[in-house]
Enzyme design. Structure first.
Site, short mmCIF file in Angstrom:
data_model
loop_
_atom_site.label_atom_id
_atom_site.label_comp_id
_atom_site.label_asym_id
_atom_site.label_seq_id
_atom_site.Cartn_x
_atom_site.Cartn_y
_atom_site.Cartn_z
N ASN A 1 2.86 -8.36 -12.55
CA ASN A 1 3.80 -9.34 -13.09
C ASN A 1 4.60 -10.07 -12.01
O ASN A 1 4.94 -11.24 -12.17
CB ASN A 1 4.77 -8.63 -14.04
CG ASN A 1 5.98 -9.46 -14.37
OD1 ASN A 1 5.93 -10.42 -15.12
ND2 ASN A 1 7.11 -9.11 -13.78
N LYS B 1 -1.64 -18.83 -9.66
CA LYS B 1 -1.89 -18.39 -11.03
C LYS B 1 -3.31 -18.74 -11.48
O LYS B 1 -3.94 -17.98 -12.23
CB LYS B 1 -0.87 -18.99 -11.98
CG LYS B 1 0.55 -18.47 -11.76
CD LYS B 1 0.61 -16.96 -11.90
CE LYS B 1 2.01 -16.40 -11.75
NZ LYS B 1 2.04 -14.93 -11.89
N SER C 1 0.22 -18.27 -15.92
CA SER C 1 1.17 -19.29 -16.34
C SER C 1 0.47 -20.47 -17.00
O SER C 1 -0.64 -20.84 -16.62
CB SER C 1 1.97 -19.79 -15.12
OG SER C 1 2.69 -20.96 -15.42
N TYR D 1 2.47 -22.25 -6.55
CA TYR D 1 2.59 -21.35 -7.70
C TYR D 1 1.42 -21.54 -8.66
O TYR D 1 0.77 -20.57 -9.07
CB TYR D 1 3.92 -21.63 -8.43
CG TYR D 1 4.14 -20.77 -9.65
CD1 TYR D 1 4.64 -19.49 -9.52
CD2 TYR D 1 3.85 -21.25 -10.93
CE1 TYR D 1 4.85 -18.68 -10.65
CE2 TYR D 1 4.05 -20.45 -12.05
CZ TYR D 1 4.56 -19.17 -11.90
OH TYR D 1 4.75 -18.39 -13.01
N ASN E 1 0.82 -1.21 0.00
CA ASN E 1 0.00 0.00 0.00
C ASN E 1 0.86 1.26 0.00
O ASN E 1 0.53 2.26 -0.68
CB ASN E 1 -0.94 0.00 1.20
CG ASN E 1 -2.02 -1.05 1.09
OD1 ASN E 1 -2.43 -1.43 0.00
ND2 ASN E 1 -2.49 -1.55 2.22
#
Length: 237
Positions: free
Chosen positions: A80, A151, A133, A147, A61
Site C-alpha cells: 500500500n 502505478k 490508482s 506516480y 529487506n
C-alpha cells in the site's frame, strides 16, 4: 500479514479491518506510527509495527526479516505504501524525484513480493494485494507523472506474479483506487477536491474504509478464483 504504509489513510483502514477479524498484523511506517488511541486494547495485542524507509532496498529487506522473525511466514502482503511528488512546471520535473517514487511505489513491492511468494507457494495459500490508482486509467497529471508511471507498472507486476502463484492458491490482485479521503492530497494544495469529486459519477470521494473492505475480500477465503485482476474501486469512473 504485512501492510506497508499502515499508519494512515487506506493502509490504516486496512490494518484496522484485518485486526477486527483477528489477524496478526505487521504495520510498516516511515515516520509516524499508528495512534494507539484509535485501537482497542485487544487490537493492540495483535499489532506489531516496524519502521522503514522503503527508498532503501537494504532497509526493506531488514524490515521483512524482522517481520518474519516476529510472526513467522507472511501469509498476506498488502503493498500500500506510496510516495508522490508534483512539480510546479514540467521543466522542473527531476529524474532523481522520479527514481525515488519508483523505489517506494514499485521496487519495494517487487522486493517484498518476490521474497514472500515462494513460501506462500510452498504452504499452498497466500494473498498479495497491490494498491494502484485511477490515474493509470486517465493518465494523471503531467506534473506528477512519476506516480502514474509507478502505478501502471505495479499493475503489470500484479499480473506477472499472479502467474507464479496461481496453481498453488496464491492469489495476486491489484485494487485501482479512485479519489479517496487521504493525506496524499495535502501534497498538491492547488488541487480542487470538490471540483474533482463532481467528476465522479457517485459525486463524492471514497472513504478509506470502503477500500479496506474490498482489500479484505480479495485476501480472504471468500476469494477463491480471482487472481491477476485489476479491481477498480472508483465510484463509477
Amino acid at each position: 500479514m504485512l501492510v506497508t504504509g499502515g499508519s494512515k489513510g487506506i493502509g490504516l483502514a486496512v490494518v484496522k479491518r484485518f485486526l477486527k477479524e483477528g489477524h496478526r498484523v505487521i504495520s510498516h511506517f516511515h515516520t509516524n506510527p499508528i495512534d494507539k488511541n484509535s485501537l482497542t486494547g485487544e487490537n493492540r495485542d495483535r499489532l506489531f509495527e516496524v519502521q522503514c524507509d522503503l527508498v532503501c532496498v537494504k532497509q526493506t529487506n531488514i524490515m521483512l526479516v524482522k517481520s518474519i522473525e516476529k510472526f513467522g511466514a507472511i501469509d498476506i502482503l498488502i503493498n500500500n505504501a506510496a510516495t508522490y511528488t508534483i512539480a510546479d512546471h514540467y521543466c522542473n520535473l527531476k529524474s532523481g524525484d522520479f527514481l525515488d517514487v519508483l523505489k517506494v511505489n514499485l521496487i519495494a513491492p517487487f522486493e517484498l513480493s518476490k521474497k514472500v511468494i515462494g513460501e506462500m507457494i510452498e504452504n499452498g495459500w497466500g494473498r498479495i494485494v497491490n494498491i494502484s490508482s485511477i490515474s493509470v486509467e486517465h493518465g494523471g497529471s503531467p506534473l506528477s507523472v512519476s506516480y502514474t508511471c509507478s502505478k501502471s507498472a505495479i499493475e503489470a507486476l500484479t499480473k506477472s506474479f499472479a502467474k507464479l502463484g496461481a496453481e498453488s492458491n496464491v492469489l495476486v490482485n491489484s485494487v485501482r483506487v479512485g479519489l479517496t479521503k487521504t493525506q496524499v492530497h495535502d501534497k498538491n494544495p492547488g488541487k480542487d477536491l470538490k471540483k474533482r469529486a463532481e467528476q465522479i459519477p457517485v459525486k463524492r470521494m471514497a472513504d478509506p474504509t470502503e477500500i479496506a473492505e474490498v482489500v479484505y475480500f480479495y485476501c480472504s477465503d471468500a476469494n477463491t478464483y480471482s487472481t491477476g485482476s485489476i479491481i477498480k474501486v472508483a465510484g463509477g469512473e
